[in-house]
Design a protein around this motif. Structure first.
Motif, PDB file in Angstrom:
ATOM      1  N   THR A  44       0.725  -1.190   0.139  1.00 14.24           N
ATOM      2  CA  THR A  44       0.133   0.063  -0.158  1.00 14.24           C
ATOM      3  C   THR A  44       0.913   1.419   0.003  1.00 14.24           C
ATOM      4  O   THR A  44       1.949   1.337   0.675  1.00 14.24           O
ATOM      5  N   ASP A  45       0.515   2.057  -1.116  1.00 15.35           N
ATOM      6  CA  ASP A  45       1.231   3.322  -1.060  1.00 15.35           C
ATOM      7  C   ASP A  45       3.059   3.306  -1.060  1.00 15.35           C
ATOM      8  O   ASP A  45       3.471   3.968  -0.169  1.00 15.35           O
ATOM      9  N   PRO A  46       3.421   2.410  -2.085  1.00 15.80           N
ATOM     10  CA  PRO A  46       4.795   2.288  -1.785  1.00 15.80           C
ATOM     11  C   PRO A  46       5.443   3.639  -2.136  1.00 15.80           C
ATOM     12  O   PRO A  46       5.029   4.505  -2.947  1.00 15.80           O
ATOM     13  N   ASN A  47       6.830   3.913  -1.635  1.00 13.36           N
ATOM     14  CA  ASN A  47       7.747   5.039  -1.946  1.00 13.36           C
ATOM     15  C   ASN A  47       9.065   4.638  -1.687  1.00 13.36           C
ATOM     16  O   ASN A  47       9.458   4.682  -0.622  1.00 13.36           O
ATOM     17  N   THR A  48       9.580   4.373  -3.173  1.00 14.22           N
ATOM     18  CA  THR A  48      11.085   3.894  -2.902  1.00 14.22           C
ATOM     19  C   THR A  48      11.714   4.569  -4.157  1.00 14.22           C
ATOM     20  O   THR A  48      11.197   4.279  -5.181  1.00 14.22           O
ATOM     21  N   ILE A  49      12.979   4.711  -4.163  1.00 13.07           N
ATOM     22  CA  ILE A  49      13.768   4.847  -5.658  1.00 13.07           C
ATOM     23  C   ILE A  49      13.809   3.567  -6.519  1.00 13.07           C
ATOM     24  O   ILE A  49      13.865   3.316  -7.606  1.00 13.07           O
ATOM     25  N   ALA A  50      13.621   2.204  -5.431  1.00 11.44           N
ATOM     26  CA  ALA A  50      13.551   0.926  -5.997  1.00 11.44           C
ATOM     27  C   ALA A  50      12.417   0.661  -6.861  1.00 11.44           C
ATOM     28  O   ALA A  50      11.572  -0.182  -6.356  1.00 11.44           O
ATOM     29  N   ASP A  51      12.339   1.163  -8.016  1.00  9.02           N
ATOM     30  CA  ASP A  51      10.758   1.173  -8.607  1.00  9.02           C
ATOM     31  C   ASP A  51      10.547  -0.244  -8.989  1.00  9.02           C
ATOM     32  O   ASP A  51       9.232  -0.293  -9.384  1.00  9.02           O
ATOM     33  N   GLY A  52      11.440  -1.022  -9.279  1.00  6.29           N
ATOM     34  CA  GLY A  52      11.124  -2.284  -9.619  1.00  6.29           C
ATOM     35  C   GLY A  52      10.461  -3.294  -8.588  1.00  6.29           C
ATOM     36  O   GLY A  52      10.019  -4.434  -8.843  1.00  6.29           O
ATOM     37  N   LEU A  53      10.360  -2.656  -7.412  1.00  8.91           N
ATOM     38  CA  LEU A  53       9.932  -3.445  -6.048  1.00  8.91           C
ATOM     39  C   LEU A  53       8.742  -2.715  -5.784  1.00  8.91           C
ATOM     40  O   LEU A  53       8.286  -2.744  -4.538  1.00  8.91           O
ATOM     41  N   LEU A  54       8.172  -1.832  -6.531  1.00  3.19           N
ATOM     42  CA  LEU A  54       6.875  -1.188  -5.888  1.00  3.19           C
ATOM     43  C   LEU A  54       5.625  -2.179  -6.032  1.00  3.19           C
ATOM     44  O   LEU A  54       4.642  -1.471  -5.153  1.00  3.19           O
ATOM     45  N   THR A  55       5.529  -3.093  -6.596  1.00  5.35           N
ATOM     46  CA  THR A  55       4.194  -3.943  -6.834  1.00  5.35           C
ATOM     47  C   THR A  55       4.331  -5.075  -5.582  1.00  5.35           C
ATOM     48  O   THR A  55       5.351  -5.589  -4.995  1.00  5.35           O
ATOM     49  N   SER A  56       3.035  -5.531  -5.501  1.00  9.16           N
ATOM     50  CA  SER A  56       3.025  -6.717  -4.224  1.00  9.16           C
ATOM     51  C   SER A  56       3.416  -8.162  -4.805  1.00  9.16           C
ATOM     52  O   SER A  56       3.273  -8.300  -6.135  1.00  9.16           O
ATOM     53  N   MET A  57       3.602  -8.951  -3.963  1.00  2.71           N
ATOM     54  CA  MET A  57       3.868 -10.286  -4.219  1.00  2.71           C
ATOM     55  C   MET A  57       2.352 -10.952  -4.647  1.00  2.71           C
ATOM     56  O   MET A  57       1.428 -10.205  -4.386  1.00  2.71           O
ATOM     57  N   ARG A  90      33.412  -0.114  -7.295  1.00  6.95           N
ATOM     58  CA  ARG A  90      34.224  -1.260  -7.310  1.00  6.95           C
ATOM     59  C   ARG A  90      34.322  -2.304  -8.221  1.00  6.95           C
ATOM     60  O   ARG A  90      35.250  -2.801  -8.637  1.00  6.95           O
ATOM     61  N   MET A  91      33.126  -2.366  -8.945  1.00  3.91           N
ATOM     62  CA  MET A  91      33.005  -3.302 -10.057  1.00  3.91           C
ATOM     63  C   MET A  91      32.889  -2.641 -11.424  1.00  3.91           C
ATOM     64  O   MET A  91      33.042  -3.317 -12.456  1.00  3.91           O
ATOM     65  N   LYS A  92      32.623  -1.396 -11.480  1.00  2.26           N
ATOM     66  CA  LYS A  92      32.469  -0.510 -12.683  1.00  2.26           C
ATOM     67  C   LYS A  92      31.242  -1.107 -13.391  1.00  2.26           C
ATOM     68  O   LYS A  92      31.153  -1.121 -14.577  1.00  2.26           O
ATOM     69  N   ILE A  93      30.099  -1.510 -12.655  1.00  5.56           N
ATOM     70  CA  ILE A  93      28.822  -1.913 -13.089  1.00  5.56           C
ATOM     71  C   ILE A  93      27.791  -0.939 -12.644  1.00  5.56           C
ATOM     72  O   ILE A  93      27.567  -0.740 -11.372  1.00  5.56           O
ATOM     73  N   VAL A  94      26.995  -0.373 -13.504  1.00  2.97           N
ATOM     74  CA  VAL A  94      25.930   0.343 -13.022  1.00  2.97           C
ATOM     75  C   VAL A  94      24.606  -0.609 -12.816  1.00  2.97           C
ATOM     76  O   VAL A  94      24.227  -1.338 -13.732  1.00  2.97           O
ATOM     77  N   ILE A  95      24.248  -0.686 -11.589  1.00  6.36           N
ATOM     78  CA  ILE A  95      22.968  -1.394 -11.314  1.00  6.36           C
ATOM     79  C   ILE A  95      21.759  -0.511 -10.800  1.00  6.36           C
ATOM     80  O   ILE A  95      22.011   0.559 -10.547  1.00  6.36           O
ATOM     81  N   GLU A  96      20.815  -1.318 -11.325  1.00  3.42           N
ATOM     82  CA  GLU A  96      19.403  -0.246 -10.867  1.00  3.42           C
ATOM     83  C   GLU A  96      19.146  -0.393  -9.411  1.00  3.42           C
ATOM     84  O   GLU A  96      19.613  -1.273  -8.754  1.00  3.42           O
ATOM     85  N   VAL A 129      18.027   1.730 -15.401  1.00  2.13           N
ATOM     86  CA  VAL A 129      18.956   2.927 -15.320  1.00  2.13           C
ATOM     87  C   VAL A 129      19.126   4.031 -15.990  1.00  2.13           C
ATOM     88  O   VAL A 129      19.505   3.806 -17.354  1.00  2.13           O
ATOM     89  N   ASP A 130      18.742   5.141 -15.678  1.00  3.17           N
ATOM     90  CA  ASP A 130      18.819   6.455 -16.447  1.00  3.17           C
ATOM     91  C   ASP A 130      20.213   7.052 -16.104  1.00  3.17           C
ATOM     92  O   ASP A 130      20.441   7.601 -15.018  1.00  3.17           O
ATOM     93  N   LEU A 131      21.190   6.806 -17.003  1.00  4.93           N
ATOM     94  CA  LEU A 131      22.358   7.571 -16.516  1.00  4.93           C
ATOM     95  C   LEU A 131      22.536   9.057 -16.247  1.00  4.93           C
ATOM     96  O   LEU A 131      23.604   9.273 -15.524  1.00  4.93           O
TER      97      LEU A 131
END
Length: 136
Positions: A44-57, A90-96, A129-131
């Protein structure tokens, strides 16, 4: 819940005694709340930068998660951004941000204080990710 439940099925199929942990942002912590209560609680009412985790199970993923995940660790927005930055540095990988949630959880004091942690694997997925808008 789909990625986590799939990891549960695959990992437990290969090594039944494997310990599986999950991670969520504080602003979208339906799995953590569900695990504590023993029943699925909708997001209910999620609020996070991690937009891939906004939905429910879902109804199909919740029982798999409930029965196979030892604990769901919850991390702050600041921890998520710090994890994204650390992986880049450390890894030079951009992760979402959604992938950084797992990294942040493994780096957390709660996880670091757990007994019996030998080898630890972290799933890094997604490319949302939007660079031009990295949060650092």
């Amino acid at each position: 819940g789909g990625l986590l439940s799939g990891v549960c099925v695959a990992a437990k199929g290969v090594q039944p005694d494997i310990r599986i942990f999950a991670a969520e942002p504080l602003g979208a912590d339906d799995a953590a709340r569900s695990m504590r209560s023993g029943k699925m609680i909708e997001q209910t009412d999620p609020n996070t930068i991690a937009d891939g985790l906004l939905t429910s199970m879902g109804d199909l993923t919740w029982p798999i998660i409930r029965d196979n995940v030892e604990e769901v660790l919850v991390v702050s927005e600041e921890e998520i951004v710090a994890a994204m930055r650390l992986v880049w540095m450390r890894m030079k990988i951009v992760i979402e941000p959604s992938a950084a949630v797992s990294v942040a959880a493994v780096l957390s004091e709660r996880f670091q204080s757990m007994e019996g942690m030998g080898r630890v694997g972290v799933v890094l997925s997604g490319g949302n990710v939007d660079l031009d808008n990295l949060p650092w």
